[in-house]
Design a protein around this motif. Sequence first.
Motif, PDB file in Angstrom:
ATOM      1  N   ALA A 104       0.825  -1.206   0.000  1.00 60.14           N
ATOM      2  CA  ALA A 104       0.000   0.000   0.000  1.00 60.14           C
ATOM      3  C   ALA A 104       0.865   1.265   0.000  1.00 60.14           C
ATOM      4  O   ALA A 104       0.593   2.221  -0.734  1.00 60.14           O
ATOM      5  CB  ALA A 104      -0.931   0.000   1.209  1.00 60.14           C
ATOM      6  N   ALA A 105       1.905   1.264   0.833  1.00 60.66           N
ATOM      7  CA  ALA A 105       2.795   2.425   0.904  1.00 60.66           C
ATOM      8  C   ALA A 105       3.537   2.630  -0.417  1.00 60.66           C
ATOM      9  O   ALA A 105       3.639   3.756  -0.923  1.00 60.66           O
ATOM     10  CB  ALA A 105       3.785   2.252   2.055  1.00 60.66           C
ATOM     11  N   GLU A 106       4.040   1.533  -0.981  1.00 62.46           N
ATOM     12  CA  GLU A 106       4.777   1.635  -2.242  1.00 62.46           C
ATOM     13  C   GLU A 106       3.857   2.063  -3.381  1.00 62.46           C
ATOM     14  O   GLU A 106       4.252   2.864  -4.243  1.00 62.46           O
ATOM     15  CB  GLU A 106       5.444   0.303  -2.582  1.00 62.46           C
ATOM     16  N   ALA A 107       2.637   1.540  -3.405  1.00 57.93           N
ATOM     17  CA  ALA A 107       1.682   1.925  -4.448  1.00 57.93           C
ATOM     18  C   ALA A 107       1.329   3.407  -4.335  1.00 57.93           C
ATOM     19  O   ALA A 107       1.229   4.112  -5.345  1.00 57.93           O
ATOM     20  CB  ALA A 107       0.421   1.067  -4.356  1.00 57.93           C
ATOM     21  N   ARG A 132      -8.705  -9.819   8.852  1.00 52.59           N
ATOM     22  CA  ARG A 132      -8.314 -10.970   8.035  1.00 52.59           C
ATOM     23  C   ARG A 132      -8.076 -10.552   6.591  1.00 52.59           C
ATOM     24  O   ARG A 132      -7.362 -11.232   5.851  1.00 52.59           O
ATOM     25  CB  ARG A 132      -9.393 -12.055   8.097  1.00 52.59           C
ATOM     26  N   ASP A 133      -8.697  -9.457   6.194  1.00 56.39           N
ATOM     27  CA  ASP A 133      -8.518  -8.924   4.851  1.00 56.39           C
ATOM     28  C   ASP A 133      -8.344  -7.419   4.969  1.00 56.39           C
ATOM     29  O   ASP A 133      -9.311  -6.673   5.107  1.00 56.39           O
ATOM     30  CB  ASP A 133      -9.723  -9.258   3.971  1.00 56.39           C
ATOM     31  N   ALA A 134      -7.092  -6.966   4.922  1.00 57.25           N
ATOM     32  CA  ALA A 134      -6.796  -5.552   5.157  1.00 57.25           C
ATOM     33  C   ALA A 134      -6.899  -4.694   3.897  1.00 57.25           C
ATOM     34  O   ALA A 134      -6.905  -3.467   3.993  1.00 57.25           O
ATOM     35  CB  ALA A 134      -5.398  -5.413   5.755  1.00 57.25           C
ATOM     36  N   GLU A 135      -6.999  -5.297   2.737  1.00 60.91           N
ATOM     37  CA  GLU A 135      -7.000  -4.522   1.498  1.00 60.91           C
ATOM     38  C   GLU A 135      -8.091  -3.456   1.440  1.00 60.91           C
ATOM     39  O   GLU A 135      -7.835  -2.339   0.976  1.00 60.91           O
ATOM     40  CB  GLU A 135      -7.095  -5.449   0.287  1.00 60.91           C
ATOM     41  N   PRO A 136      -9.330  -3.742   1.895  1.00 60.69           N
ATOM     42  CA  PRO A 136     -10.346  -2.682   1.868  1.00 60.69           C
ATOM     43  C   PRO A 136      -9.940  -1.452   2.678  1.00 60.69           C
ATOM     44  O   PRO A 136     -10.272  -0.325   2.301  1.00 60.69           O
ATOM     45  CB  PRO A 136     -11.572  -3.366   2.478  1.00 60.69           C
ATOM     46  N   ALA A 140      -9.410   2.324   1.214  1.00 59.83           N
ATOM     47  CA  ALA A 140     -10.087   3.469   1.846  1.00 59.83           C
ATOM     48  C   ALA A 140      -9.083   4.577   2.142  1.00 59.83           C
ATOM     49  O   ALA A 140      -9.382   5.769   1.948  1.00 59.83           O
ATOM     50  CB  ALA A 140     -10.778   3.023   3.132  1.00 59.83           C
ATOM     51  N   TYR A 141      -7.884   4.210   2.593  1.00 60.11           N
ATOM     52  CA  TYR A 141      -6.850   5.209   2.866  1.00 60.11           C
ATOM     53  C   TYR A 141      -6.430   5.897   1.565  1.00 60.11           C
ATOM     54  O   TYR A 141      -6.179   7.111   1.549  1.00 60.11           O
ATOM     55  CB  TYR A 141      -5.636   4.569   3.535  1.00 60.11           C
ATOM     56  N   VAL A 149      -7.740   5.633  -7.277  1.00 64.39           N
ATOM     57  CA  VAL A 149      -7.866   4.334  -6.625  1.00 64.39           C
ATOM     58  C   VAL A 149      -7.676   3.186  -7.603  1.00 64.39           C
ATOM     59  O   VAL A 149      -7.079   2.161  -7.259  1.00 64.39           O
ATOM     60  CB  VAL A 149      -9.220   4.214  -5.895  1.00 64.39           C
ATOM     61  N   ALA A 150      -8.156   3.335  -8.825  1.00 63.32           N
ATOM     62  CA  ALA A 150      -7.971   2.281  -9.825  1.00 63.32           C
ATOM     63  C   ALA A 150      -6.487   2.065 -10.097  1.00 63.32           C
ATOM     64  O   ALA A 150      -6.010   0.925 -10.192  1.00 63.32           O
ATOM     65  CB  ALA A 150      -8.701   2.650 -11.116  1.00 63.32           C
ATOM     66  N   GLN A 151      -5.737   3.165 -10.191  1.00 57.81           N
ATOM     67  CA  GLN A 151      -4.292   3.059 -10.402  1.00 57.81           C
ATOM     68  C   GLN A 151      -3.614   2.467  -9.169  1.00 57.81           C
ATOM     69  O   GLN A 151      -2.689   1.655  -9.279  1.00 57.81           O
ATOM     70  CB  GLN A 151      -3.706   4.432 -10.702  1.00 57.81           C
ATOM     71  N   PHE A 152      -4.088   2.871  -7.993  1.00 61.15           N
ATOM     72  CA  PHE A 152      -3.546   2.345  -6.743  1.00 61.15           C
ATOM     73  C   PHE A 152      -3.710   0.833  -6.688  1.00 61.15           C
ATOM     74  O   PHE A 152      -2.775   0.106  -6.331  1.00 61.15           O
ATOM     75  CB  PHE A 152      -4.252   2.998  -5.554  1.00 61.15           C
ATOM     76  N   GLU A 153      -4.892   0.344  -7.029  1.00 58.78           N
ATOM     77  CA  GLU A 153      -5.162  -1.088  -6.996  1.00 58.78           C
ATOM     78  C   GLU A 153      -4.251  -1.834  -7.974  1.00 58.78           C
ATOM     79  O   GLU A 153      -3.743  -2.921  -7.663  1.00 58.78           O
ATOM     80  CB  GLU A 153      -6.626  -1.358  -7.329  1.00 58.78           C
TER      81      GLU A 153
END
Length: 224
Positions: A104-107, A132-136, A140-141, A149-153
């Motif tokens: 997340a930080a690198e993205a 258990r699933d931190a991606e959401p 959100a951050y 967000v699309a690019q982040f993902e």
Amino acid sequence: MSKQFWIVLAAIAVILGSILVVTKHDRQSAAPSGSSGQPTNHVEGKSSTGVTLVEYGDYQCPVCGNFYQVVKQVTAKYNDKIIFQFRNLPLTSIHQNAFGAARAAEAAGLQNKYWEMHAMLYANQTTWSQSRDAEPFFKAYATQLGLNVAQFEQDYASEKVNNAINADLTAFSKTHDDMATPTFYLDGKKLDNTKLIDTSGQPTLDAFSKLIDAEITQKTPAAK
């Protein structure tokens, strides 16, 4: 031998097999991949003295979270004197969301919001680290930071980000067999974390300052 003996033996074999599978999974997801990725270079501050403080950290590590506030004080105090650099050391064998947080930080960094995501991950550590699933949470951050967000993902799941984190792991493993976070280096010299805490076990600005001031004095002696 009794039937009970063979039942116990079979149970032990199953348990050992499970341990091996988990260990293998951890290594595949976070061990250095041997790719061409380069170690990360996230820095802040101005090194007018030529002194650099490096932290290898894990976003899910509670001790790193405890050090974070003091490190912020250090970078604020010495902003015009030293460079601070953070590198990834996710301990995936004990922190299941650590590698994802590093992603997340690198993205976010690919959209010039690395330090903002870095701060958000530590500020909210107790929330996402228990999921258990931190991606959401990470998405959100990203939204809160105004990222695409699309690019982040896309970046979050990319080989580029994966390789960058693994390159940090490789750089650390070249000099250490034990993975421990946080690990600090001051001008290439590993710091003893026991010298960074007070009698209650809490890291302090004063402890960091003594070591940094001594290094600055040594590197930039007063003109005779």
